[in-house]
Design a protein around this motif. Structure first.
Motif, mmCIF file in Angstrom:
data_model
loop_
_atom_site.group_PDB
_atom_site.id
_atom_site.type_symbol
_atom_site.label_atom_id
_atom_site.label_comp_id
_atom_site.label_asym_id
_atom_site.label_seq_id
_atom_site.Cartn_x
_atom_site.Cartn_y
_atom_site.Cartn_z
ATOM 1 N N LYS A 110 0.817 -1.215 0.000
ATOM 2 C CA LYS A 110 0.000 0.000 0.000
ATOM 3 C C LYS A 110 0.852 1.266 0.000
ATOM 4 O O LYS A 110 0.442 2.310 0.517
ATOM 5 N N THR A 111 2.040 1.177 -0.599
ATOM 6 C CA THR A 111 2.932 2.341 -0.641
ATOM 7 C C THR A 111 3.241 2.803 -2.051
ATOM 8 O O THR A 111 3.913 3.823 -2.228
ATOM 9 N N CYS A 112 2.803 2.079 -3.075
ATOM 10 C CA CYS A 112 3.115 2.478 -4.442
ATOM 11 C C CYS A 112 2.532 3.863 -4.724
ATOM 12 O O CYS A 112 1.359 4.136 -4.440
ATOM 13 N N GLY A 113 3.371 4.759 -5.237
ATOM 14 C CA GLY A 113 2.938 6.128 -5.487
ATOM 15 C C GLY A 113 3.161 7.055 -4.321
ATOM 16 O O GLY A 113 2.663 8.185 -4.315
ATOM 17 N N THR A 114 3.920 6.593 -3.305
ATOM 18 C CA THR A 114 4.229 7.421 -2.137
ATOM 19 C C THR A 114 5.737 7.491 -1.929
ATOM 20 O O THR A 114 6.508 6.736 -2.523
ATOM 21 N N ILE A 115 6.145 8.406 -1.074
ATOM 22 C CA ILE A 115 7.534 8.466 -0.614
ATOM 23 C C ILE A 115 7.553 7.821 0.757
ATOM 24 O O ILE A 115 7.103 8.400 1.747
ATOM 25 N N ASN A 116 8.017 6.571 0.808
ATOM 26 C CA ASN A 116 7.826 5.787 2.017
ATOM 27 C C ASN A 116 8.743 4.577 2.007
ATOM 28 O O ASN A 116 8.996 3.983 0.964
ATOM 29 N N GLY A 117 9.262 4.193 3.161
ATOM 30 C CA GLY A 117 9.953 2.924 3.348
ATOM 31 C C GLY A 117 11.154 2.733 2.443
ATOM 32 O O GLY A 117 11.943 3.644 2.212
ATOM 33 N N LEU A 150 -1.079 10.735 -12.008
ATOM 34 C CA LEU A 150 -1.719 9.509 -11.538
ATOM 35 C C LEU A 150 -3.119 9.830 -11.022
ATOM 36 O O LEU A 150 -3.301 10.705 -10.173
ATOM 37 N N ASN A 151 -4.089 9.094 -11.513
ATOM 38 C CA ASN A 151 -5.477 9.381 -11.157
ATOM 39 C C ASN A 151 -5.753 9.247 -9.667
ATOM 40 O O ASN A 151 -6.628 9.937 -9.124
ATOM 41 N N ASP A 152 -5.018 8.358 -8.983
ATOM 42 C CA ASP A 152 -5.276 8.134 -7.566
ATOM 43 C C ASP A 152 -4.283 8.833 -6.645
ATOM 44 O O ASP A 152 -4.357 8.671 -5.420
ATOM 45 N N LYS A 153 -3.351 9.623 -7.214
ATOM 46 C CA LYS A 153 -2.365 10.312 -6.372
ATOM 47 C C LYS A 153 -2.244 11.794 -6.702
ATOM 48 O O LYS A 153 -1.624 12.543 -5.944
ATOM 49 N N MET A 154 -2.765 12.197 -7.830
ATOM 50 C CA MET A 154 -2.727 13.595 -8.275
ATOM 51 C C MET A 154 -1.295 14.146 -8.335
ATOM 52 O O MET A 154 -1.042 15.318 -8.038
ATOM 53 N N THR A 155 -0.392 13.294 -8.701
ATOM 54 C CA THR A 155 0.987 13.679 -8.990
ATOM 55 C C THR A 155 1.508 12.692 -10.019
ATOM 56 O O THR A 155 0.893 11.632 -10.236
ATOM 57 N N SER A 156 2.598 12.999 -10.669
ATOM 58 C CA SER A 156 3.182 12.062 -11.634
ATOM 59 C C SER A 156 4.314 11.282 -10.979
ATOM 60 O O SER A 156 4.836 11.663 -9.924
ATOM 61 N N TRP A 157 4.710 10.193 -11.620
ATOM 62 C CA TRP A 157 5.852 9.415 -11.110
ATOM 63 C C TRP A 157 7.113 10.272 -11.053
ATOM 64 O O TRP A 157 7.876 10.196 -10.083
ATOM 65 N N LYS A 163 10.309 15.065 -5.615
ATOM 66 C CA LYS A 163 10.005 15.341 -4.211
ATOM 67 C C LYS A 163 10.864 14.507 -3.280
ATOM 68 O O LYS A 163 11.214 14.937 -2.176
ATOM 69 N N ALA A 164 11.236 13.301 -3.720
ATOM 70 C CA ALA A 164 12.051 12.413 -2.890
ATOM 71 C C ALA A 164 13.480 12.917 -2.724
ATOM 72 O O ALA A 164 14.206 12.442 -1.847
ATOM 73 N N LYS A 165 13.905 13.853 -3.540
ATOM 74 C CA LYS A 165 15.252 14.424 -3.385
ATOM 75 C C LYS A 165 15.411 15.084 -2.018
ATOM 76 O O LYS A 165 16.515 15.173 -1.481
ATOM 77 N N ALA A 166 14.317 15.528 -1.440
ATOM 78 C CA ALA A 166 14.362 16.175 -0.118
ATOM 79 C C ALA A 166 14.505 15.157 1.006
ATOM 80 O O ALA A 166 14.734 15.522 2.162
ATOM 81 N N GLY A 167 14.380 13.861 0.684
ATOM 82 C CA GLY A 167 14.488 12.803 1.682
ATOM 83 C C GLY A 167 13.451 11.728 1.464
ATOM 84 O O GLY A 167 12.316 12.018 1.095
ATOM 85 N N GLY A 168 13.853 10.469 1.670
ATOM 86 C CA GLY A 168 12.940 9.351 1.491
ATOM 87 C C GLY A 168 13.120 8.692 0.135
ATOM 88 O O GLY A 168 13.906 9.126 -0.702
ATOM 89 N N ASN A 169 12.371 7.622 -0.065
ATOM 90 C CA ASN A 169 12.435 6.849 -1.297
ATOM 91 C C ASN A 169 11.082 6.855 -1.991
ATOM 92 O O ASN A 169 10.059 6.553 -1.378
ATOM 93 N N GLN A 170 11.096 7.194 -3.283
ATOM 94 C CA GLN A 170 9.847 7.140 -4.032
ATOM 95 C C GLN A 170 9.533 5.698 -4.401
ATOM 96 O O GLN A 170 10.410 4.932 -4.779
ATOM 97 N N ASN A 171 8.301 5.318 -4.253
ATOM 98 C CA ASN A 171 7.825 3.998 -4.666
ATOM 99 C C ASN A 171 7.224 4.133 -6.054
ATOM 100 O O ASN A 171 6.104 4.630 -6.215
ATOM 101 N N ALA A 172 7.991 3.718 -7.061
ATOM 102 C CA ALA A 172 7.580 3.851 -8.452
ATOM 103 C C ALA A 172 7.937 2.576 -9.204
ATOM 104 O O ALA A 172 8.976 1.955 -8.940
ATOM 105 N N PRO A 173 7.111 2.148 -10.141
ATOM 106 C CA PRO A 173 7.389 0.901 -10.860
ATOM 107 C C PRO A 173 8.521 1.055 -11.868
ATOM 108 O O PRO A 173 8.687 2.102 -12.498
ATOM 109 N N ARG A 174 9.299 -0.004 -12.016
ATOM 110 C CA ARG A 174 10.236 -0.094 -13.122
ATOM 111 C C ARG A 174 9.463 -0.526 -14.363
ATOM 112 O O ARG A 174 8.355 -1.043 -14.247
ATOM 113 N N LEU A 175 10.068 -0.329 -15.519
ATOM 114 C CA LEU A 175 9.367 -0.710 -16.739
ATOM 115 C C LEU A 175 9.474 -2.215 -16.973
ATOM 116 O O LEU A 175 8.464 -2.892 -17.172
#
Length: 399
Positions: A110-117, A150-157, A163-175
């Motif tokens: 439940k973290t895909c599309g977030t800066i988390n973990g 992203l329709n469910d996050k209102m931000t793009s990958w 945003k993750a440059k400020a700290g944390g890891n972005q959860n984004a899919p590889r191709l």
């Protein structure tokens, strides 16, 4: 070391090796298209389940073909898993497009599309797990839609990555993610706009990437082109790679095994951070052959990078007949790449640069600050501008 005026790569074309003589221990030749087991035609709705069902029913050695349907030529899909022995064939003019919805790629955390973990909350668009003799073929396109909101996050990958440059890891899919697999082929396909890395080849044996294009903007963060990690027998040939991070990044992750026996033959790089080894080299990188590479406008050219957190041995690396234009750092061996903490030290030796042409202002850096002993490299027949800048620390360069 011989210095001369700049010369075009074309005069060296007769010197380039056949692929069978390169570092990859396989006998690599141009791939052939597999036979088709079924054809799916484009339509205006999410088609993940139909593609997956066709892949699951397809026999070994065959491919599911994606074809246009009149004026419709786009397939919208979530995460797909490739069965062993089965391939995907995408027709010219057809695009397999990742749906712009983070939940379609969530792997249960439940973290895909977030800066988390740990940043590992998403499945790839296409995953090969324990797969043999499979691949992706055709002159079509796979589009990760990294810039789409992203329709469910209102931000793009890609906005998430910034945003993750400020700290944390972005959860984004590889191709494309390839794990514990053998003899995987990417042939004539175009990959673009990945949310994260385009192709990851992890703990696997035998990857052929031939006449493939990767084309993603230079400002798309963390969009490596091809990352062979703790793997062996890789050939990337006659391909074009422009991206927002490393064009190629060869890694040997901690406790995952070495990377070795890889050939990069007659490729062209545009934007990106260059052909890199590292930053993880702790389990060793060996027998890498780069031949006939042209780079234009990359940030870095031929780079080996690591630091105290994950440095190891790198040896038997040969760069031959390489031309670089407008590359900031043409050659770089950097043992304090990110200056992370740790106790490991670099041991980089038997690195050869032969017939390297550099055009425009550039720098050559050998930084052995975190090396167990001086870095060892040999330079032969170098064609460098007279104003090139050298920075050498704890390194022995044979000229």
């Amino acid at each position: 070391m011989k210095f001369s005026f700049l010369l075009p790569l074309s005069i060296f074309s007769s010197l380039l090796p056949t692929l069978s003589s390169a570092a990859d221990t396989r006998h690599v030749v141009e791939p052939n298209y597999p036979a088709t087991c079924s054809v799916i035609y484009a339509r205006n709705n999410l088609i993940t389940a139909d593609i997956q069902s066709a892949l699951n029913k397809c026999g070994p050695g065959k491919a599911v073909q994606l074809s246009s349907n009149g004026s419709m030529n786009t397939f919208l899909s979530g995460a797909l898993n490739m069965p062993s022995g089965v391939s995907l064939l995408i027709d010219k003019g057809v695009t397999l497009k990742a749906i712009n919805n983070a939940s379609a790629f969530d792997n249960g955390k439940k973290t895909c599309g977030t800066i988390n973990g740990d940043g590992k909350g998403c499945n790839a668009l296409i995953t090969f797990n324990n797969s043999n003799n499979a691949g992706i073929y055709g002159e079509g396109t796979i589009d990760g839609q990294g810039s789409a909101v992203l329709n469910d996050k209102m931000t793009s990958w890609w906005d998430l990555a910034q945003k993750a440059k400020a700290g944390g890891n972005q959860n984004a899919p590889r191709l494309i993610q390839i794990n514990n697999s053998q003899n995987i082929t990417l042939y004539k396909i175009t990959l673009k706009n990945s949310p994260n890395f385009h192709v990851v080849f992890y703990k696997s044996n035998g990857l052929t990437v031939w006449d493939t294009t990767i084309n993603t903007p230079a400002n798309a963060r963390n969009t490596d082109g091809i990352d062979p990690i703790s793997s062996r027998n890789v050939t990337v040939a006659y391909s074009n790679i422009s991206t927002g991070d490393d064009n190629i990044a060869i890694k040997a992750n901690p406790n995952s095994g070495s990377s070795r026996d890889m050939s990069f033959i007659q490729n062209n790089f545009g934007s990106g951070h260059g052909l890199s080894i590292g930053s993880e080299t702790i389990d060793g990188v060996y027998n890498i052959d780069v031949n006939g590479l042209i780079m234009s406008g990359t940030d870095n050219g031929l780079r080996i990078k690591s630091d105290k957190s994950a440095s190891g041995e790198v040896a038997a690396v040969n760069y031959n007949h390489v031309t670089m234009s407008n590359v900031k750092n043409a050659i770089m061996m950097d043992t304090i790449y990110e200056n992370k903490s740790g106790s490991t030290k670099a041991n980089w030796h038997d690195i050869t640069y032969n017939d390297i042409t550099v055009k425009g202002n550039s720098t050559i850096i050998f930084n052995g600050t975190n090396a167990a002993k001086p870095l060892q490299a040999t330079m032969i027949d170098m064609h460098l501008p007279t104003n090139i800048t050298w920075k050498v620390i704890n390194a022995n360069i044979k000229k």
